[in-house]
Design a protein around this motif. Structure first.
Motif, PDB file in Angstrom:
ATOM      1  N   ARG A  74       1.060  -1.541   0.064  1.00 43.61           N
ATOM      2  CA  ARG A  74       0.241   0.464  -0.160  1.00 43.61           C
ATOM      3  C   ARG A  74       0.940   1.097   0.094  1.00 43.61           C
ATOM      4  N   ILE A  75       1.110   2.220  -1.034  1.00 48.29           N
ATOM      5  CA  ILE A  75       1.445   3.297  -1.322  1.00 48.29           C
ATOM      6  C   ILE A  75       0.514   3.932  -1.545  1.00 48.29           C
ATOM      7  N   PRO A  76       0.413   5.347  -1.260  1.00 48.01           N
ATOM      8  CA  PRO A  76      -0.827   6.289  -1.881  1.00 48.01           C
ATOM      9  C   PRO A  76      -0.148   6.856  -3.563  1.00 48.01           C
ATOM     10  N   ILE A  77      -0.580   6.955  -3.966  1.00 48.99           N
ATOM     11  CA  ILE A  77      -0.275   7.360  -5.458  1.00 48.99           C
ATOM     12  C   ILE A  77       0.438   8.887  -5.177  1.00 48.99           C
ATOM     13  N   ASP A  78       0.658  10.018  -4.018  1.00 51.22           N
ATOM     14  CA  ASP A  78       1.575  11.022  -3.888  1.00 51.22           C
ATOM     15  C   ASP A  78       2.564  10.687  -3.045  1.00 51.22           C
ATOM     16  N   ALA A  79       3.089   9.722  -3.247  1.00 54.00           N
ATOM     17  CA  ALA A  79       4.179   9.021  -2.733  1.00 54.00           C
ATOM     18  C   ALA A  79       4.422   7.598  -3.017  1.00 54.00           C
ATOM     19  N   VAL A  80       4.066   7.314  -3.773  1.00 58.99           N
ATOM     20  CA  VAL A  80       4.635   6.274  -4.912  1.00 58.99           C
ATOM     21  C   VAL A  80       6.225   6.931  -4.803  1.00 58.99           C
ATOM     22  N   GLU A  81       6.534   8.283  -5.709  1.00 60.36           N
ATOM     23  CA  GLU A  81       8.507   8.177  -5.591  1.00 60.36           C
ATOM     24  C   GLU A  81       9.226   8.948  -4.394  1.00 60.36           C
ATOM     25  N   ARG A  82       8.620   8.876  -3.522  1.00 62.08           N
ATOM     26  CA  ARG A  82       9.371   8.686  -2.223  1.00 62.08           C
ATOM     27  C   ARG A  82       9.965   7.444  -1.938  1.00 62.08           C
ATOM     28  N   HIS A  83       8.837   6.629  -2.230  1.00 61.74           N
ATOM     29  CA  HIS A  83       8.782   5.260  -1.571  1.00 61.74           C
ATOM     30  C   HIS A  83       9.725   4.181  -3.034  1.00 61.74           C
ATOM     31  N   LEU A  84      10.238   4.961  -3.869  1.00 61.32           N
ATOM     32  CA  LEU A  84      10.887   4.134  -4.949  1.00 61.32           C
ATOM     33  C   LEU A  84      12.080   3.403  -4.612  1.00 61.32           C
ATOM     34  N   PRO A  85      13.082   3.974  -3.569  1.00 61.49           N
ATOM     35  CA  PRO A  85      14.136   3.512  -3.289  1.00 61.49           C
ATOM     36  C   PRO A  85      14.755   2.617  -2.823  1.00 61.49           C
ATOM     37  N   SER A  86      12.974   2.619  -1.888  1.00 65.44           N
ATOM     38  CA  SER A  86      11.994   1.037  -1.523  1.00 65.44           C
ATOM     39  C   SER A  86      11.632   0.400  -2.151  1.00 65.44           C
ATOM     40  N   LEU A  87      11.295   0.332  -3.430  1.00 63.24           N
ATOM     41  CA  LEU A  87      10.942  -0.441  -4.179  1.00 63.24           C
ATOM     42  C   LEU A  87      12.355  -2.374  -4.544  1.00 63.24           C
ATOM     43  N   PRO A  88      11.496  -3.475  -4.818  1.00 65.30           N
ATOM     44  CA  PRO A  88      11.739  -3.574  -5.551  1.00 65.30           C
ATOM     45  C   PRO A  88      12.921  -3.370  -7.107  1.00 65.30           C
TER      46      PRO A  88
END
Length: 69
Positions: free
Chosen positions: A45-59
């Motif tokens: 679960r990652i809200p669309i407005d936070a996806v870019e911020r979470h990119l480093p932690s995604l596989p």
């Protein structure tokens, strides 16, 4: 980085059927997610407005499929 491309349900089913490793990202906002009875087990679960911020932690070793309803 690859470009985002829309996928149909049939294309996602084909990826899964061929054993392609995927991670589903549920990008609904917290209100939409909380009010829905339908949730994909195992989706991140990652809200669309936070996806870019979470990119480093995604596989990086699998296909990312971002979806919302």
């Amino acid at each position: 980085m690859e470009t985002a491309t829309p996928l149909t349900v049939a294309e996602v089913q084909d990826l899964l059927g061929r054993g392609v490793a995927v991670t589903f990202i549920d990008s609904r906002n917290p209100i939409a997610w909380g009010s829905s009875r339908v949730k994909l087990p195992g989706a991140v679960r990652i809200p669309i407005d936070a996806v870019e911020r979470h990119l480093p932690s995604l596989p990086r070793d699998r296909r990312l499929i971002v979806y919302c309803t």
